[in-house]
Design a protein around this motif. Sequence first.
Motif, mmCIF file in Angstrom:
data_model
loop_
_atom_site.group_PDB
_atom_site.id
_atom_site.type_symbol
_atom_site.label_atom_id
_atom_site.label_comp_id
_atom_site.label_asym_id
_atom_site.label_seq_id
_atom_site.Cartn_x
_atom_site.Cartn_y
_atom_site.Cartn_z
ATOM 1 N N ARG A 23 0.832 -1.210 0.000
ATOM 2 C CA ARG A 23 0.000 0.000 0.000
ATOM 3 C C ARG A 23 0.870 1.264 0.000
ATOM 4 O O ARG A 23 0.551 2.239 -0.666
ATOM 5 C CB ARG A 23 -0.911 0.020 1.227
ATOM 6 N N ARG A 27 0.732 3.779 -3.163
ATOM 7 C CA ARG A 27 0.315 5.165 -2.908
ATOM 8 C C ARG A 27 1.415 6.136 -3.378
ATOM 9 O O ARG A 27 1.131 7.168 -3.986
ATOM 10 C CB ARG A 27 0.040 5.332 -1.410
ATOM 11 N N THR A 31 0.914 8.940 -6.194
ATOM 12 C CA THR A 31 0.833 10.365 -5.831
ATOM 13 C C THR A 31 2.193 11.038 -5.676
ATOM 14 O O THR A 31 2.284 12.267 -5.675
ATOM 15 C CB THR A 31 0.099 10.530 -4.484
ATOM 16 N N VAL A 35 3.217 8.274 2.898
ATOM 17 C CA VAL A 35 1.918 7.978 3.503
ATOM 18 C C VAL A 35 2.115 7.722 5.000
ATOM 19 O O VAL A 35 3.102 7.107 5.405
ATOM 20 C CB VAL A 35 1.231 6.783 2.791
ATOM 21 N N ARG A 38 -1.955 6.805 9.971
ATOM 22 C CA ARG A 38 -3.400 7.035 10.076
ATOM 23 C C ARG A 38 -4.085 6.784 8.732
ATOM 24 O O ARG A 38 -5.111 6.102 8.666
ATOM 25 C CB ARG A 38 -3.659 8.470 10.560
ATOM 26 N N ASP A 39 -3.507 7.334 7.655
ATOM 27 C CA ASP A 39 -4.080 7.113 6.316
ATOM 28 C C ASP A 39 -4.061 5.631 5.962
ATOM 29 O O ASP A 39 -5.006 5.102 5.381
ATOM 30 C CB ASP A 39 -3.277 7.891 5.254
ATOM 31 N N LEU A 40 -2.954 4.965 6.303
ATOM 32 C CA LEU A 40 -2.832 3.544 5.980
ATOM 33 C C LEU A 40 -3.897 2.723 6.699
ATOM 34 O O LEU A 40 -4.497 1.822 6.097
ATOM 35 C CB LEU A 40 -1.442 3.031 6.380
ATOM 36 N N ARG A 42 -6.767 3.575 7.562
ATOM 37 C CA ARG A 42 -8.070 3.795 6.897
ATOM 38 C C ARG A 42 -8.158 3.010 5.582
ATOM 39 O O ARG A 42 -9.223 2.544 5.205
ATOM 40 C CB ARG A 42 -8.280 5.286 6.631
ATOM 41 N N MET A 43 -7.014 2.892 4.882
ATOM 42 C CA MET A 43 -7.002 2.226 3.578
ATOM 43 C C MET A 43 -7.097 0.700 3.703
ATOM 44 O O MET A 43 -7.605 0.017 2.814
ATOM 45 C CB MET A 43 -5.692 2.559 2.824
ATOM 46 N N PRO A 50 -3.983 2.678 13.972
ATOM 47 C CA PRO A 50 -2.774 3.399 13.559
ATOM 48 C C PRO A 50 -1.545 2.954 14.345
ATOM 49 O O PRO A 50 -0.445 2.884 13.810
ATOM 50 C CB PRO A 50 -3.130 4.873 13.839
ATOM 51 N N GLY A 74 5.083 10.912 7.235
ATOM 52 C CA GLY A 74 4.791 9.711 6.462
ATOM 53 C C GLY A 74 6.063 8.996 6.030
ATOM 54 O O GLY A 74 7.178 9.442 6.265
#
Length: 361
Positions: A23, A27, A31, A35, A38-40, A42-43, A50, A74
Amino acid sequence: MMVKPPEDFLAVLNTRSQDIFRRIVERYLDTGQPVGSRDLSRMLQLGLSPASVRNVMADLEDLGLIAAPHVSAGRAPTQEGLRFFVDAMLEVGAVDERERSRIAQHIAETAQGGQVEDLLAEASQLLSGLSQGAGVVIATKADMVLKHIEFVRLDQARAMAILVGEDGQVENRILPLPPGLTASALQQASNYLAHHVVGRTIAEARKALGEQRAEQRAELDELTQKLVDSGIATLSQPSPAAQPTVIVRGRANLLNDTMASEDMARMRQLFDELESKDGLLELLGDAENAQGVRIFIGSENKLFSLSGSSVILSPYKDANDKVVGVLGVIGPTRLNYARIVPVVDYTANVITSMMARKGRG
């Protein structure tokens, strides 16, 4: 830095770690951004907190697969991490049917009327457009197959040997004239050489003429013989076209106003080095031993190391099934490898087919 083989990392990464690492890389490739945990979380479909994701990320960082760029919270893949991803986890699909059709059609249209170099330039342009990177072709200079040779007198002491290849390539070489040589002797020497070299490569012509010394002595007077010897000597000189041809299209895709000045300088230096041909013969030699597509990431190849680029290259062959060059894409390390690898491979196959067709034609 020595890169560990993929199996070393696979042995220590469980399914959860591999999923989180994948991931992060995907990502980043999508982009260009690092990353965070927290974002991870969620993904991921695993329902990890987290804090749990941070623990896994710490393990990945200890292994050298990810790192924090600058002071970012990140993480992004390191060069070694990208290498591992490409070698062990990259899922390469087939080339999209529309792209296959576009590549094949453009190259076929160019092949109908153009020289080989036109064909290669078209391939470079196509790869640039399809990748949004720079398309590059590095081609060895094939030994010229002679279609025509003649001598043109420049003055009393010198003549120019004009060599014309079957591919339209022309080389001019200056040679000394024996004193007292007549215009008819000059013509006779031209005719004699033309008779024995047309349809042969320069190397083959040199060998054939060397084997016919006795026959030459019977056919030619002394002055004409001297000129023929001069002509053979001139064929033995290294061709000025022996250096590889480099075709780069789409430089502007990699040089833009938003780049940091040091990144811009490094990229310009890469293009300068490509033009100066440094390191290209080594790269071509590497391609001859390679099976299919090669991917160089960051500093893995001397030629591309300074710019920190990724380079995807595939060899292509001539009608005799001999590797005569490489073609591919230069881009940032966050190239879309899964899409571009098969496009480069397919384009190399199309060029190989066209070269075979031209060779037979």
